[in-house]
Enzyme design. Structure first.
Site, PDB file in Angstrom:
ATOM      1  N   GLY A 132     -11.267  14.520  -7.827  1.00 55.17           N
ATOM      2  CA  GLY A 132     -12.865  15.464  -6.808  1.00 55.17           C
ATOM      3  C   GLY A 132     -11.608  14.646  -5.297  1.00 55.17           C
ATOM      4  N   SER A 143       0.488   6.248  -5.574  1.00 54.98           N
ATOM      5  CA  SER A 143       0.657   5.520  -4.944  1.00 54.98           C
ATOM      6  C   SER A 143       0.883   5.525  -3.444  1.00 54.98           C
ATOM      7  CB  SER A 143       2.108   4.793  -5.220  1.00 54.98           C
ATOM      8  OG  SER A 143       2.329   3.481  -4.888  1.00 54.98           O
ATOM      9  N   LYS A 145       1.608   1.669   1.631  1.00 55.05           N
ATOM     10  CA  LYS A 145       0.904   0.383   1.962  1.00 55.05           C
ATOM     11  C   LYS A 145       1.521  -0.639   0.972  1.00 55.05           C
ATOM     12  CE  LYS A 145      -2.737   2.149   4.529  1.00 55.05           C
ATOM     13  NZ  LYS A 145      -2.219   2.802   4.859  1.00 55.05           N
ATOM     14  N   LYS A 148      -1.857  -1.528  -4.995  1.00 52.24           N
ATOM     15  CA  LYS A 148      -1.093  -0.589  -5.263  1.00 52.24           C
ATOM     16  C   LYS A 148       0.854  -0.696  -5.649  1.00 52.24           C
ATOM     17  CE  LYS A 148      -2.998   3.423  -4.867  1.00 52.24           C
ATOM     18  NZ  LYS A 148      -3.054   5.049  -6.028  1.00 52.24           N
ATOM     19  N   SER A 177      -7.430  14.185   5.076  1.00 55.38           N
ATOM     20  CA  SER A 177      -8.160  12.943   3.988  1.00 55.38           C
ATOM     21  C   SER A 177      -9.161  12.002   4.191  1.00 55.38           C
ATOM     22  CB  SER A 177      -6.984  12.470   3.402  1.00 55.38           C
ATOM     23  OG  SER A 177      -6.741  11.395   3.600  1.00 55.38           O
ATOM     24  N   VAL A 216      -8.190   8.737   9.718  1.00 54.95           N
ATOM     25  CA  VAL A 216      -8.208   8.487  10.849  1.00 54.95           C
ATOM     26  C   VAL A 216      -8.525   9.458  11.651  1.00 54.95           C
ATOM     27  CG1 VAL A 216      -6.129   8.204  12.048  1.00 54.95           C
ATOM     28  CG2 VAL A 216      -7.441   7.352  13.328  1.00 54.95           C
TER      29      VAL A 216
END
Length: 621
Positions: free
Chosen positions: A301, A417, A420, A432, A461, A465
């Protein structure tokens, strides 16, 4: 009455009006021809000629209307009548000329020869005039409307090509659009000082600011659908300095299909400003390994997970299983897919990847062949404040999901992944990296093919930002940037997902797939561009405030660790980092200790993670 019915009624009304005008014009043309032949004196025209014309003119009108219909003259009578329309009229009259010659000879119609020539000429002129009259009237209306010009927006179009031509025509004939094209910009010097549809080409991209000021431009339309993304970025960067509203034509598909219109224009997106072309993937390969398979998406979701579900749903899977702990997100994608893919065998389940019993029940019942693992905590500052939760959910959720996948014979397991994970400075990135290590360890145990896909920030997403900046701009500012030099790699959600899907196709086990994302983007530049594209001036209308790096945040991200090496795939923008040598037994022992520490919510969890991930260097407060 629906919009299509209304549109059909309008077309029928226009068709009837033009049909009547054609009938009157054809009849009047030949009677006028007789009148001209006899020096404009009706009383000297022999009665036999008038009787002959009255007898045959009805048949001739029917022939003309049929030919006009067959040459499509009743579908091109309004706004965009052009040279193509004139060519069709000429073809129609060539056909009519043949009919006339055969008819006159065959039926022995007796009229003065000059009557035929004059009648044909007048009829042709009327046919052209009727079809161009509407466009002429529209132009006159727009010209007369000049007294209202203070209410209309002055528009600059970038691109003196076919897309620009179509837009100029539409603005010229449709006063409801409340705009007029006052100048054109094109980088081709051969077009400078030329005129397109009555509008002057006033220069190239470097002339945009001066032209915008000279012609008092309020809106700029980028109308070069075939341009590459770097060219688009460079020109839009210049446009954004003018303070004008900016729109772009959608793309080459719409141009080829004749769909370029004002209604199809869209606002400039940040993808337009990234300066690279969209990532291309092999859709045939993706469909090949997904079609007919039972596919499971964890975190289905979320931003990435939901787009994975959309693209998988269109690749004809045997069954799609969406697994998520957040019921609202799961419900939203469930309703969407039921609407857009009604034939899809869809299963939506609620649960946590941290619950091994729930995972065993689901995988045992549905037996998925492909698993895309997108479930994770990803918000960097929040995870810095709750590091144990990052490890519990990301690391051990991945471990338990991977273990269940191997136990129940899943063929491919793809981990989502992040960049970062490379030389992490925050616990989210370190978690991660641990996930990647789990995947590589599980791959060496055989059976399931485990891989990871690593990419940068995703435009739009959840938690990214861009929505934050847009919200801050809508509220009047200030726009907050952590540091003036901070940079990030960016890609769109569909790009990220197609990469994930193609990585699954390439997977042989243990790889970390990395996308060539071009050049990193300065967040400060992006924020200022968003402010300009919203019609404001940075630091004048809306302030940009630097707040300092957040806990765990670094100035720039990396996509590949030095020791991983790099290997190409058939898709030149997708690369493979070779698996890093590691002691699986020692790693498994360390995971057990880490899990126990998490269960106790250990305060030194970051230090414990740093012992397992040597490249993790947590920032000190």
């Amino acid at each position: 009455m629906g919009p299509f019915k209304k549109k059909d009624n309008q077309w029928l009304a226009r068709f009837f009006v033009v049909l009547v005008l054609d009938v009157v014009a054809i009849a009047a043309s030949f009677f006028a021809a007789l009148w001209v032949r006899y020096e404009f004196r009706v009383n000297v025209i022999p009665d036999r000629y008038i009787d002959t014309l009255v007898h045959y003119i009805g048949y001739w009108i029917v022939i003309c209307v049929v030919v006009f219909w067959l040459t499509d003259l009743y579908n091109s009578i309004w706004t965009y009548v052009s040279i193509d329309s004139l060519a069709r009229i000429m073809v129609a009259y060539v056909i009519l000329l043949v009919f006339a010659f055969v008819g006159v000879k065959g039926l022995k119609i007796n009229l003065p020869r000059s009557t035929y020539f004059i009648g044909f000429f007048l009829s042709f002129a009327c046919t052209v005039g009727i079809r161009f009259a509407y466009r002429l009237l529209k132009r006159l209306n727009a010209f007369v409307g000049g007294s209202r010009s203070h209410l209309m927006k002055n528009i600059m179009i970038i691109g003196a090509g076919e897309a620009g031509r179509q837009l100029i025509r539409e603005f010229a004939v449709n006063p409801n659009l409340n705009g007029r094209v006052v100048c054109l910009i094109d980088d081709n010097p051969n077009k400078h000082r030329h005129i397109l549809e009555g509008v002057h080409v006033v220069g190239g991209r470097d002339d945009i600011p001066a032209a915008a000021e000279k012609y008092r431009v309020q809106k700029i339309i980028y109308a070069i659908p075939a341009s590459d993304m770097q060219t688009r970025k460079e020109i839009l960067d210049i446009c954004s300095t003018t303070g004008c509203e900016i729109q772009v034509v959608p793309g080459m598909f719409q141009l080829v299909n004749g769909e370029v219109s004002v209604s199809k224009l869209r606002k400039v997106s940040l993808l337009d400003l990234l300066g690279r072309d969209p990532i291309q993937t092999n859709l045939a390969e993706i469909r090949q390994y997904i079609a007919g398979k039972v596919v499971m998406v964890t975190g289905g979701g979320g931003s990435i997970g939901s787009e994975l579900c959309r693209q998988i749903a269109h690749s004809n899977p045997k069954q799609l299983i969406i697994f998520d702990i957040y019921e609202n997100n799961a419900y939203a994608i469930q309703m969407e897919l039921k609407r857009t893919c009604p034939e899809l065998d869809l299963v939506v389940l609620i649960g946590s990847v941290r619950d091994p019993k729930r995972l065993d029940d689901i995988l045992g019942q549905y037996r998925p062949e492909l698993v895309f693992h997108a479930a994770a905590h990803k918000h960097v500052p929040l995870m810095e404040d709750s590091p144990n939760e990052a490890i519990k959910n990301n690391v051990f959720g991945t471990y338990k999901m991977a273990h269940a996948a191997r136990e129940f014979g899943v063929k491919k397991f793809v981990l989502i992944s992040t960049d970062k994970a490379v030389n992490p400075t925050n616990i989210m990135g370190a978690s991660k990296r641990l996930c990647e290590m789990v995947v590589q360890m599980m791959s060496r145990r055989g059976g399931t093919e485990f891989v990871a896909v690593r990419f940068g920030n995703v435009l739009g997403s959840n938690g990214s930002v861009i929505p934050l900046f847009e919200k801050q701009i809508a509220e009047g500012g200030p726009v907050t940037v952590t540091h003036p030099d901070i940079t990030r790699f960016f890609m769109t959600i569909p790009e990220a997902v197609s990469l994930v899907l193609q990585a699954g196709y390439y997977a042989k086990g243990g790889e970390i797939f990395v996308l060539d994302m071009g050049q990193p983007v300065k967040i400060d530049d992006m924020a200022r561009q968003l402010i300009r594209l919203s019609g404001y001036e940075p630091d004048v209308d809306i302030k940009v405030v630097y707040t300092g790096l957040r806990p765990g945040e670094k100035l720039y991200e990396e996509l590949l660790m030095d020791e991983e090496g790099l290997q190409d795939t058939d898709n030149k923008l997708i690369h493979i980092g070779k698996p890093i040598e590691m002691d699986d037994k020692e790693f498994a022992r360390q995971l057990k200790g880490l899990e126990s520490a998490c269960a106790e919510n250990a305060e030194n969890i970051k230090d414990l993670v740093a012992q397992i991930v040597p490249t993790y260097h947590p920032m000190k407060d």
